[in-house]
Design an enzyme around this catalytic site. Sequence first.
Site, PDB file in Angstrom:
ATOM      1  N   GLY A 277     -52.184  -0.880  36.430  1.00 31.71           N
ATOM      2  CA  GLY A 277     -50.919  -0.273  36.026  1.00 31.71           C
ATOM      3  C   GLY A 277     -50.373   0.804  36.952  1.00 31.71           C
ATOM      4  O   GLY A 277     -49.692   1.718  36.494  1.00 31.71           O
ATOM      5  N   THR A 278     -50.632   0.711  38.246  1.00 31.71           N
ATOM      6  CA  THR A 278     -50.075   1.732  39.154  1.00 31.71           C
ATOM      7  C   THR A 278     -48.557   1.626  39.230  1.00 31.71           C
ATOM      8  O   THR A 278     -47.877   2.644  39.362  1.00 31.71           O
ATOM      9  CB  THR A 278     -50.680   1.615  40.572  1.00 31.71           C
ATOM     10  OG1 THR A 278     -50.486   0.291  41.068  1.00 31.71           O
ATOM     11  CG2 THR A 278     -52.169   1.943  40.551  1.00 31.71           C
ATOM     12  N   ASN A 279     -48.025   0.415  39.159  1.00 30.35           N
ATOM     13  CA  ASN A 279     -46.567   0.286  39.157  1.00 30.35           C
ATOM     14  C   ASN A 279     -45.974   0.795  37.851  1.00 30.35           C
ATOM     15  O   ASN A 279     -44.913   1.416  37.853  1.00 30.35           O
ATOM     16  CB  ASN A 279     -46.152  -1.175  39.425  1.00 30.35           C
ATOM     17  CG  ASN A 279     -46.041  -1.477  40.908  1.00 30.35           C
ATOM     18  OD1 ASN A 279     -45.388  -0.733  41.641  1.00 30.35           O
ATOM     19  ND2 ASN A 279     -46.683  -2.536  41.348  1.00 30.35           N
TER      20      ASN A 279
ATOM     21  N   ILE B 183     -48.399 -16.571  33.937  1.00 32.77           N
ATOM     22  CA  ILE B 183     -47.130 -17.227  34.271  1.00 32.77           C
ATOM     23  C   ILE B 183     -46.519 -17.768  32.992  1.00 32.77           C
ATOM     24  O   ILE B 183     -47.062 -18.663  32.346  1.00 32.77           O
ATOM     25  CB  ILE B 183     -47.336 -18.348  35.318  1.00 32.77           C
ATOM     26  CG1 ILE B 183     -47.856 -17.736  36.623  1.00 32.77           C
ATOM     27  CG2 ILE B 183     -46.013 -19.085  35.574  1.00 32.77           C
ATOM     28  CD1 ILE B 183     -48.268 -18.762  37.663  1.00 32.77           C
ATOM     29  N   LEU B 184     -45.389 -17.178  32.622  1.00 36.07           N
ATOM     30  CA  LEU B 184     -44.699 -17.612  31.407  1.00 36.07           C
ATOM     31  C   LEU B 184     -43.742 -18.753  31.746  1.00 36.07           C
ATOM     32  O   LEU B 184     -43.443 -18.998  32.911  1.00 36.07           O
ATOM     33  CB  LEU B 184     -43.949 -16.431  30.787  1.00 36.07           C
ATOM     34  CG  LEU B 184     -44.843 -15.255  30.362  1.00 36.07           C
ATOM     35  CD1 LEU B 184     -43.986 -14.117  29.815  1.00 36.07           C
ATOM     36  CD2 LEU B 184     -45.878 -15.681  29.319  1.00 36.07           C
TER      37      LEU B 184
ATOM     38  N   ASN C  76     -39.588  -8.265  38.211  1.00 33.38           N
ATOM     39  CA  ASN C  76     -40.966  -8.393  38.691  1.00 33.38           C
ATOM     40  C   ASN C  76     -41.042  -7.799  40.090  1.00 33.38           C
ATOM     41  O   ASN C  76     -40.057  -7.739  40.810  1.00 33.38           O
ATOM     42  CB  ASN C  76     -41.337  -9.884  38.744  1.00 33.38           C
ATOM     43  CG  ASN C  76     -42.767 -10.113  39.193  1.00 33.38           C
ATOM     44  OD1 ASN C  76     -43.690  -9.423  38.759  1.00 33.38           O
ATOM     45  ND2 ASN C  76     -42.956 -11.082  40.084  1.00 33.38           N
TER      46      ASN C  76
ATOM     47  N   HIS D 160     -43.107  -8.235  43.788  1.00 32.39           N
ATOM     48  CA  HIS D 160     -43.991  -9.110  44.554  1.00 32.39           C
ATOM     49  C   HIS D 160     -44.323  -8.408  45.873  1.00 32.39           C
ATOM     50  O   HIS D 160     -43.422  -7.903  46.540  1.00 32.39           O
ATOM     51  CB  HIS D 160     -43.307 -10.457  44.804  1.00 32.39           C
ATOM     52  CG  HIS D 160     -44.186 -11.431  45.526  1.00 32.39           C
ATOM     53  ND1 HIS D 160     -45.177 -12.151  44.892  1.00 32.39           N
ATOM     54  CD2 HIS D 160     -44.267 -11.755  46.833  1.00 32.39           C
ATOM     55  CE1 HIS D 160     -45.807 -12.894  45.780  1.00 32.39           C
ATOM     56  NE2 HIS D 160     -45.280 -12.678  46.972  1.00 32.39           N
TER      57      HIS D 160
END
Lengths: 207, 207
Positions: free
Chosen positions: A12-14, A92-93, A107, A109
């Site tokens: 959870g760093t982002n 992946i939803l 998101n 990347h």
Amino acid sequence: MLKIGVLVSGGGTNLQAIIDAIDAGKINGEIVAVVSNRKDAYALERAKKHNIETAWISKKQFVSFDEYEDALIDYFKAKNVGLVIFAGFMVILTSKFADAFKNKIINIHPSLIPSFCGKGFYGLKVHEAALAKGVKVTGATVHFVDSEADTGPIILQKAVEVKEGDTPEILQKRVMEQAEWVIFPEAVRLFAEEKLVVENNIVRRVD
Amino acid sequence: MLKIGVLVSGGGTNLQAIIDAIDAGKINGEIVAVVSNRKDAYALERAKKHNIETAWISKKQFVSFDEYEDALIDYFKAKNVGLVIFAGFMVILTSKFADAFKNKIINIHPSLIPSFCGKGFYGLKVHEAALAKGVKVTGATVHFVDSEADTGPIILQKAVEVKEGDTPEILQKRVMEQAEWVIFPEAVRLFAEEKLVVENNIVRRVD
């Protein structure tokens, strides 16, 4: 004020970068829930420290992936979430989720899309591929999520230098520090201020 | 001192950037010939202004592509060329040429390889593709030439910002000014000083 839901799987760093930006008054929004598919994700601890509601919703809890996805959608809809953030979310939803929050999911990347993205490119694998190709510049991309992996409209990108002697781990850390933790909160800020418009799969800034 | 041969097809702005760097004493080398496949390429005028030998060698002058390629190889070999530069050279040569000057041919491509490269991606088409994808960062790449298009080892890359309202022409100009004319002479300088080593298709710097 924008209500934000966050999906996580790991450290959870982002998520932390976005929490910090909210605490600093930079983002006109609040995180109303952090949901993890893994019960022991450290991201959940980070959320609790900031008195943010957390939930563990895993596909193990449902008889089908379809029901798992419905549960996620229902959870966020019940909280009137206007933005869903994938912050290191490793599931992946399907297009069902993407359609439920069209142009309202973002998101990050860890490469400059369209390089080193798509199926199989996640986490360290992205940086391994960049080093194997011998690129001298890489970076990160924040994008809206559509039904395919890493193909949605690009919101922000930031380049990062590859240096002699880089390992995937060293490069990953530099990309996080110099790019991800910068452009992810910035993209959320722009979204919260309604400064992003998607036209023909391209994100334009309106001021 | 390194003897450099240059292949051109058009205006020769990248050739000019290299001539200027040599004139400024930044590159330990001299251009011994500028060869164009087009008789009217303005790059030839630029070379003449600096008293550099020029030649027009076109496949039209030969009965086969094979003989054309032999003529180019013979021409540069006769001049003891230690580096061949593709400076906007629009002909795709075969592996015969690449093998004749293995790891001694460098090319510039107006994107951050592996994005927007390969067959069909040249000139403005590269920038059109970048804008159609909606990337926010693009750039340029200097690389060694191997037998396939845009696949050789990457020497240098530099990122350039895409801005709101960019046309392919505006973006092309920014990429030239901020990236191509910077990294192309710099790559030639490093090559001339023997500071580039290719290992497993990756370029390493030795100091």
